[in-house]
Motif scaffolding. Sequence first.
Motif, PDB file in Angstrom:
ATOM      1  N   LEU A 126       0.817  -1.212   0.000  1.00  0.00           N
ATOM      2  CA  LEU A 126       0.000   0.000   0.000  1.00  0.00           C
ATOM      3  C   LEU A 126       0.853   1.264   0.000  1.00  0.00           C
ATOM      4  O   LEU A 126       0.371   2.346  -0.320  1.00  0.00           O
ATOM      5  CB  LEU A 126      -0.912   0.005   1.238  1.00  0.00           C
ATOM      6  CG  LEU A 126      -1.943  -1.129   1.298  1.00  0.00           C
ATOM      7  CD1 LEU A 126      -2.715  -1.070   2.605  1.00  0.00           C
ATOM      8  CD2 LEU A 126      -2.918  -1.025   0.118  1.00  0.00           C
ATOM      9  N   LEU A 127       2.117   1.113   0.364  1.00  0.00           N
ATOM     10  CA  LEU A 127       2.951   2.305   0.577  1.00  0.00           C
ATOM     11  C   LEU A 127       3.080   3.181  -0.671  1.00  0.00           C
ATOM     12  O   LEU A 127       2.894   4.396  -0.597  1.00  0.00           O
ATOM     13  CB  LEU A 127       4.344   1.872   1.060  1.00  0.00           C
ATOM     14  CG  LEU A 127       5.237   3.019   1.494  1.00  0.00           C
ATOM     15  CD1 LEU A 127       4.724   3.653   2.767  1.00  0.00           C
ATOM     16  CD2 LEU A 127       6.669   2.556   1.682  1.00  0.00           C
ATOM     17  N   GLN A 144      -3.696  14.683   8.997  1.00  0.00           N
ATOM     18  CA  GLN A 144      -4.845  13.992   8.391  1.00  0.00           C
ATOM     19  C   GLN A 144      -4.389  12.809   7.548  1.00  0.00           C
ATOM     20  O   GLN A 144      -5.012  11.751   7.565  1.00  0.00           O
ATOM     21  CB  GLN A 144      -5.662  14.946   7.500  1.00  0.00           C
ATOM     22  CG  GLN A 144      -6.310  16.100   8.214  1.00  0.00           C
ATOM     23  CD  GLN A 144      -5.415  17.345   8.192  1.00  0.00           C
ATOM     24  OE1 GLN A 144      -4.245  17.286   8.590  1.00  0.00           O
ATOM     25  NE2 GLN A 144      -5.954  18.457   7.729  1.00  0.00           N
ATOM     26  N   GLY A 145      -3.287  12.986   6.812  1.00  0.00           N
ATOM     27  CA  GLY A 145      -2.778  11.914   5.967  1.00  0.00           C
ATOM     28  C   GLY A 145      -2.427  10.687   6.790  1.00  0.00           C
ATOM     29  O   GLY A 145      -2.804   9.568   6.454  1.00  0.00           O
ATOM     30  N   LEU A 146      -1.727  10.917   7.906  1.00  0.00           N
ATOM     31  CA  LEU A 146      -1.333   9.790   8.764  1.00  0.00           C
ATOM     32  C   LEU A 146      -2.552   9.134   9.394  1.00  0.00           C
ATOM     33  O   LEU A 146      -2.672   7.904   9.430  1.00  0.00           O
ATOM     34  CB  LEU A 146      -0.390  10.270   9.874  1.00  0.00           C
ATOM     35  CG  LEU A 146       1.077  10.469   9.528  1.00  0.00           C
ATOM     36  CD1 LEU A 146       1.872  10.731  10.795  1.00  0.00           C
ATOM     37  CD2 LEU A 146       1.637   9.243   8.814  1.00  0.00           C
ATOM     38  N   ILE A 147      -3.476   9.969   9.891  1.00  0.00           N
ATOM     39  CA  ILE A 147      -4.642   9.429  10.587  1.00  0.00           C
ATOM     40  C   ILE A 147      -5.462   8.547   9.650  1.00  0.00           C
ATOM     41  O   ILE A 147      -5.835   7.418   9.983  1.00  0.00           O
ATOM     42  CB  ILE A 147      -5.499  10.582  11.163  1.00  0.00           C
ATOM     43  CG1 ILE A 147      -4.720  11.293  12.270  1.00  0.00           C
ATOM     44  CG2 ILE A 147      -6.836  10.073  11.684  1.00  0.00           C
ATOM     45  CD1 ILE A 147      -5.304  12.630  12.684  1.00  0.00           C
ATOM     46  N   LEU A 148      -5.698   9.059   8.450  1.00  0.00           N
ATOM     47  CA  LEU A 148      -6.476   8.308   7.461  1.00  0.00           C
ATOM     48  C   LEU A 148      -5.790   6.974   7.148  1.00  0.00           C
ATOM     49  O   LEU A 148      -6.414   5.919   7.106  1.00  0.00           O
ATOM     50  CB  LEU A 148      -6.602   9.164   6.194  1.00  0.00           C
ATOM     51  CG  LEU A 148      -7.589   8.708   5.138  1.00  0.00           C
ATOM     52  CD1 LEU A 148      -9.009   8.798   5.674  1.00  0.00           C
ATOM     53  CD2 LEU A 148      -7.461   9.572   3.875  1.00  0.00           C
ATOM     54  N   GLU A 214       3.393   2.852  14.864  1.00  0.00           N
ATOM     55  CA  GLU A 214       3.577   2.732  13.418  1.00  0.00           C
ATOM     56  C   GLU A 214       4.838   3.465  12.957  1.00  0.00           C
ATOM     57  O   GLU A 214       5.129   4.573  13.382  1.00  0.00           O
ATOM     58  CB  GLU A 214       2.355   3.275  12.678  1.00  0.00           C
ATOM     59  CG  GLU A 214       2.159   2.660  11.313  1.00  0.00           C
ATOM     60  CD  GLU A 214       3.138   3.180  10.280  1.00  0.00           C
ATOM     61  OE1 GLU A 214       3.529   2.418   9.384  1.00  0.00           O
ATOM     62  OE2 GLU A 214       3.542   4.369  10.376  1.00  0.00           O
ATOM     63  N   TYR A 215       5.567   2.854  12.055  1.00  0.00           N
ATOM     64  CA  TYR A 215       6.832   3.431  11.620  1.00  0.00           C
ATOM     65  C   TYR A 215       6.894   3.724  10.118  1.00  0.00           C
ATOM     66  O   TYR A 215       7.213   4.841   9.710  1.00  0.00           O
ATOM     67  CB  TYR A 215       7.967   2.474  12.007  1.00  0.00           C
ATOM     68  CG  TYR A 215       9.309   2.914  11.492  1.00  0.00           C
ATOM     69  CD1 TYR A 215      10.043   3.883  12.158  1.00  0.00           C
ATOM     70  CD2 TYR A 215       9.823   2.387  10.316  1.00  0.00           C
ATOM     71  CE1 TYR A 215      11.260   4.306  11.677  1.00  0.00           C
ATOM     72  CE2 TYR A 215      11.043   2.810   9.822  1.00  0.00           C
ATOM     73  CZ  TYR A 215      11.759   3.764  10.506  1.00  0.00           C
ATOM     74  OH  TYR A 215      12.959   4.200  10.026  1.00  0.00           O
ATOM     75  N   LEU A 216       6.576   2.713   9.291  1.00  0.00           N
ATOM     76  CA  LEU A 216       6.807   2.812   7.850  1.00  0.00           C
ATOM     77  C   LEU A 216       6.100   4.004   7.192  1.00  0.00           C
ATOM     78  O   LEU A 216       6.709   4.760   6.428  1.00  0.00           O
ATOM     79  CB  LEU A 216       6.371   1.494   7.178  1.00  0.00           C
ATOM     80  CG  LEU A 216       6.482   1.399   5.659  1.00  0.00           C
ATOM     81  CD1 LEU A 216       7.902   1.597   5.188  1.00  0.00           C
ATOM     82  CD2 LEU A 216       5.957   0.048   5.182  1.00  0.00           C
ATOM     83  N   PHE A 217       4.817   4.180   7.513  1.00  0.00           N
ATOM     84  CA  PHE A 217       4.061   5.250   6.871  1.00  0.00           C
ATOM     85  C   PHE A 217       4.415   6.614   7.459  1.00  0.00           C
ATOM     86  O   PHE A 217       4.427   7.618   6.752  1.00  0.00           O
ATOM     87  CB  PHE A 217       2.558   4.973   6.950  1.00  0.00           C
ATOM     88  CG  PHE A 217       2.138   3.880   6.015  1.00  0.00           C
ATOM     89  CD1 PHE A 217       1.629   4.163   4.764  1.00  0.00           C
ATOM     90  CD2 PHE A 217       2.296   2.542   6.361  1.00  0.00           C
ATOM     91  CE1 PHE A 217       1.275   3.164   3.880  1.00  0.00           C
ATOM     92  CE2 PHE A 217       1.944   1.530   5.489  1.00  0.00           C
ATOM     93  CZ  PHE A 217       1.438   1.844   4.244  1.00  0.00           C
ATOM     94  N   ALA A 218       4.714   6.625   8.763  1.00  0.00           N
ATOM     95  CA  ALA A 218       5.157   7.873   9.379  1.00  0.00           C
ATOM     96  C   ALA A 218       6.453   8.334   8.746  1.00  0.00           C
ATOM     97  O   ALA A 218       6.678   9.529   8.531  1.00  0.00           O
ATOM     98  CB  ALA A 218       5.327   7.692  10.881  1.00  0.00           C
ATOM     99  N   LEU A 219       7.289   7.373   8.394  1.00  0.00           N
ATOM    100  CA  LEU A 219       8.575   7.693   7.758  1.00  0.00           C
ATOM    101  C   LEU A 219       8.371   8.268   6.363  1.00  0.00           C
ATOM    102  O   LEU A 219       9.041   9.217   5.964  1.00  0.00           O
ATOM    103  CB  LEU A 219       9.429   6.414   7.671  1.00  0.00           C
ATOM    104  CG  LEU A 219      10.765   6.501   6.935  1.00  0.00           C
ATOM    105  CD1 LEU A 219      11.760   7.321   7.738  1.00  0.00           C
ATOM    106  CD2 LEU A 219      11.326   5.102   6.686  1.00  0.00           C
ATOM    107  N   PRO A 231       8.364   7.202  17.038  1.00  0.00           N
ATOM    108  CA  PRO A 231       9.265   6.198  16.457  1.00  0.00           C
ATOM    109  C   PRO A 231      10.284   6.804  15.493  1.00  0.00           C
ATOM    110  O   PRO A 231      11.448   6.402  15.477  1.00  0.00           O
ATOM    111  CB  PRO A 231       8.306   5.254  15.714  1.00  0.00           C
ATOM    112  CG  PRO A 231       7.020   5.398  16.423  1.00  0.00           C
ATOM    113  CD  PRO A 231       6.949   6.831  16.850  1.00  0.00           C
ATOM    114  N   ILE A 232       9.859   7.772  14.697  1.00  0.00           N
ATOM    115  CA  ILE A 232      10.793   8.420  13.776  1.00  0.00           C
ATOM    116  C   ILE A 232      11.749   9.306  14.568  1.00  0.00           C
ATOM    117  O   ILE A 232      12.943   9.393  14.253  1.00  0.00           O
ATOM    118  CB  ILE A 232      10.032   9.282  12.740  1.00  0.00           C
ATOM    119  CG1 ILE A 232       8.898   8.504  12.115  1.00  0.00           C
ATOM    120  CG2 ILE A 232      10.993   9.813  11.674  1.00  0.00           C
ATOM    121  CD1 ILE A 232       9.298   7.351  11.269  1.00  0.00           C
TER     122      ILE A 232
END
Lengths: 281, 288
Positions: A126-127, A144-148, A214-219, A231-232
């Motif tokens: 999905l990334l 908003q992007g992260l929350i969604l 969560e790490y990957l999407f936050a990154l 985490p970042i």
Amino acid sequence: MAKTRRAIDRASRVWVIVGLALGATFAGFPVVWMISSSFKKNSEIFAYPPSLLTDGFSADAYLSILTDPEKLRFFANSYLVALSVTALTLVVAVLAAYAFSRYEFAGRKSLNLIILSVQAVPPITLLIPFFSLIVTLRLYNTYQGLILTYMVFTLPYAIIMMTAYFNTLSKELDEAAKIDGANPLKILTRVILPISVPAMVSVGTYTFMIAWNEYLFALTLTRTTDMRTVPIGIQLLMGQMSYEWNEMMAMSVLGAIPILLLFLFFQRYFIGGLTAGGIKN
Amino acid sequence: MQALTPYGFVAPVTVLILILTFIPIAIVIGYSTLDNVIMTPESKFVGLSNYFTILTDGTFYVAARNSFVFTVGSVGAHFVLGITFASLLNSRLLPGFVKTIFRAIFILPWLFTVAIIAILWRMLLNPNGVINYFLVSSGVVDVGVEWLSSRGTALLAVTFINIWAGYPFFMVTLLAGLQGISRDLYEAASIDGAKPWQQFRHITLPQLRPIIISMVILDMIWTSQQFALIWLTTGGGPFDATEMLPTYTYKLAFSNYEFGLASASAVIILLLSMVLAFFYIRHQKARD
């Protein structure tokens, strides 16, 4: 006969205690070392021989993090994102779970199957599309992007757990309220939800944990330091200063505290709800 | 009107899943047939050539092999540790408060985010770190080992870290399962003279079988998708010693900016996960 039984029990008890002690060392030692290191001077981290309590014992590492606005911002961001995800997930999951638990409708089975399968969709798949969607929707580097995004990972489990819980509640409750003329939404909010607090606490805790960790999407979906989550932030500490191990450990302890507290308060609900979801769904 | 009520309730989740899963999957499949996207103003359709490139890339197979070793090693050890600790915690020989304390300790690793776990173990496994100190002073090794940065040990080290991080979920679920097994079964068996090991093999394991199967499949899905732990400990290195499918794909996209190739790799990973998901769902259905 009774005596030998007792002797066997005593011998087994010794083995159980030995096993528990070994296990506790395996599980707990790294955590003890983390806490100990967070109170050391950076020069003492790899001291030879190592020791738990050093001469340089101080809370300086904590002070330096708690007085740095940039690092406090990581925590504020994480709280904001995780709490929003938790609230939104609970609303959406409760509505869906109520339908799954109380209604027969065309498409129910397929939707259920889809929700189960979404759990298995790899985040890495999905990334790339998320990256381009989020940029297109102008949500790149926003809360908003992260929350969604996080809702994909929290919703399936939340719905499965809530449905399992609602299924344990008697349908007569709904029937009685219906006779009194309540509409479905009112039945859900006035009758069902007040007795569903344990399940909501357990789902909420789990959701908060996923979002907080969560790490990957936050990154990938944030860019500027002021939008980064814990985490970042911990990772940024690794590169930024030449390995201030004591500060990284202090930040790790601080980053784990919300989860530890949630767990301490809600341990019973949490484990109960999780296993109900895991075993039954 | 009445018939529409359930659809109202499931509308939000349906819309979200559509936007957050179906459309992205369609997009990534589309991307996988283009020469490149995002970084280029215009993209060209190249059919399946990205898949061909990925499936003939040696690194892809190294990553697949490492993912496999990492997943099988982790899941196997999660199960063994999970059932061992759960059995100890379920022992009738100890008072409840002792078990509560140990349960809390055993759950500890689960309460830390991957970023924390990664940095903690980088410190513990440092050549001058505390684990090497114990190994050297007990004579197991002569000098401190660079666990995470030697080709020979890196995969073992990240698998070990993941084992530490992941067994509590197994333990908690199996413990609940153990508590659900009737004591009468064990009483009857011990009257028949069954030894503890026989009781474990012929009562405990069969009774827990459905839970174990679900947990093993779920854990395989999660472990094979692990990205952050690898990224933050070894970054897939040294060379490609700990390269896994997610890190391989991430690098294609965000280090090499080959979004077309990365999409093809992402679709292949999706297909592999769907195979596991198929077994998971079939198993869940069989249990209902």
